[in-house]
Design a protein around this motif. Sequence first.
Motif: not given
Length: 712
Positions: A522-531
């Motif tokens: 989830p943290g990686l997803i947020a850092a890369l711009g969201g779902p």
Amino acid sequence: MLIDAIDIRQGTQNSPERSHGNCLPYVGVPFAMNYFSVQTNGAAGAWFFSPTSPRFEGIRLTHQPSPWIGDYCHLLLHPVTWETPTANLDLTGNYRPREARFNAHDLRVFDDHFDALTKLTPTTYGASVQTTFYDGATAHRGLAIQLPDQGEFTLTDHGVRLAVTDYHGGEDPDLTLYLELNIPELDVNASGYYDAERQWHAASSGRGQKMTLLLATKATRLNWQLATSYVSLDQARLNLSRITPKSWAALRNESADAWNQYLDRVEVHDHHPATVQTFYSCLYRLFLFPQRFYELDAHDQPVHYDTTAKQVKPGILYTNNGFWDTSKTVYSLFSILAPELLPQFLRGFLTSYQETGYLPRWLAPDERGMMPGNLVDSIIAECAVKDLAPELMPQLLVAMKDSDAKPAKGDRYGRQGSADYDQLGYVPADRYPESVNWTQDYAYSDYCISQVAASLQQPELAAKYRRLSKRYLNLVDRASGFLRPKNANGQFKANFAPDRWGSDYTEGSAWQNSFSAYHDIPGLIAALGGPDRFDAQLSALCNTRPSYQVGGYGMVIHEMAEMAAVDYGQLAISNQPSFHLPYLFTYCGHPEKTQVTVKQLRKLFNAGFTGFPGDEDNGSMAGWFIFACLGFYPVCPADATYVRGIPAFDRVILHLPDHDVTLTTANNHDHNNFVTSFAIDGQPHEALTLTHADLLKSTNIVTRLGLVPNPA
């Protein structure tokens, strides 16, 4: 399924340029100290077996865990006949691969050159063998033993004692394997050896390089037994004495029972027999590694040879395992199917730490230092969260912190670039190769330490390491959607290309190696711009061309060729960095993409010679397929949680230690690619994950498939 039904040649048709598993047909009991394999071409080095070649050079006693690691303490055994020992004596046989029997507990080869049938059944430390010579006209018959390097032997009235030393890449360049072998009716006068120059010596003892022994016997039906030891000749003799009272048939039954007690823990009922066969072939692969590196002394106490101290010590030790590979699937499956094994394995890994000062990374037999990170940490954390071996966790937590905190020792022990990692928050690309993978693996290890600390009620320590586990975020490049290498000056490395292999990434490019924050998706997803952005990036990964630039490798390596050959975009399921990628769609709200992708990827596996899409690696790829068939996968083993996928079989019964869990798949048709409902013990389960605790306490899990996905 019984072990008799499994042909162990799955994944054995290989070359350095193309892997279909890079497997060997290991004959042995689960986790044995030695394995045995037919050798068809020793001149090919680590690729010494071809499943289609009729050439038969003998049966190799092997310790090779991977062709990229190589063999050690090995030798070649070959029943042969001869008239007189001349310099040009041909010891190469010939056999019919289709007529040979390749079972883990029962190898049978008829050599039509020497008119001899050999049947081998393995034991933990040796084997029992029957050879029948049908040609009675040749002057001599017996056993040829080829030693690859330094060796010595002495004949006895009933056999031979020998030692072989051929491992020069570890802590002890003189590591020796001792062997005691019984040969009935040994004819000492007709026996002897060739030296490295092919000069014959009619002698009852010898020492030298690359010797070939010819041990003559007066028997036409030969029942011979052997046992090995890393400890001493006396220990080899003791190991042999424990099997000599037993017949070949009795030992064969014991070997079969040893296999079946693991294979029978999963009972599959399905209308796809080929997939079932592949599943059980993979299950065989799962229970081969790690191998024992300890023995039982005269008082049945474990002893082992410590290659660092170069002396025999008490205690358990295991070898032949690369944790970068096996931590992703193998030990998670052990925690479900054979949890009793894990405390034993952890004791062995703790022994490695106590004797070297570092937890192991790639053992064969001691530390090889292959692959990035220190992912034995993942296995320890998984066991801690699953409450396996809690009595060992205080010692293991100390070992984890110590191994990951102190400076590396050479390039084999500890965290490479740890000082820079602690100062900068990442491993700098201008100082260390494969820096992106090292950074991600260190971050995951930090999370694993936090999980063990939490299990021991040390909240402050757990919180500290949980914060440190976020350091992989320092390499996130939101603009490109990848993790990128960064230099010590804080700047991303210039001239980035997402399909450039090597240099900054391990056995892949940014496509395969940017999403390994297993503990913080989830943290990686947020850092890369969201779902939505993350879903688009994963979709592009699957749909783009399987292009590659050779980059730091400077040549096409087999992993590149394997990715291109199957054309699943950049989803290189042929290697471990891609194992979890199909399941990441679920994290961004698209489980239907996970389901259809996993179902398609299962097609790349079979039970034949080309059984795997890439290097199998000590059970890790076999483990991926097993999870893909069961319908869930441990994206983060240290969380003791599985991400749901799509099951393959109509019904599976997991025979757990205290009860059975039945996994049923309704509407299981080939055209149904999506899960439409999921229930545990009659109750709908809407979560897209399944905890280990929920799995173990369940009785019936029912998955229904459908033609189209459920509406969002």
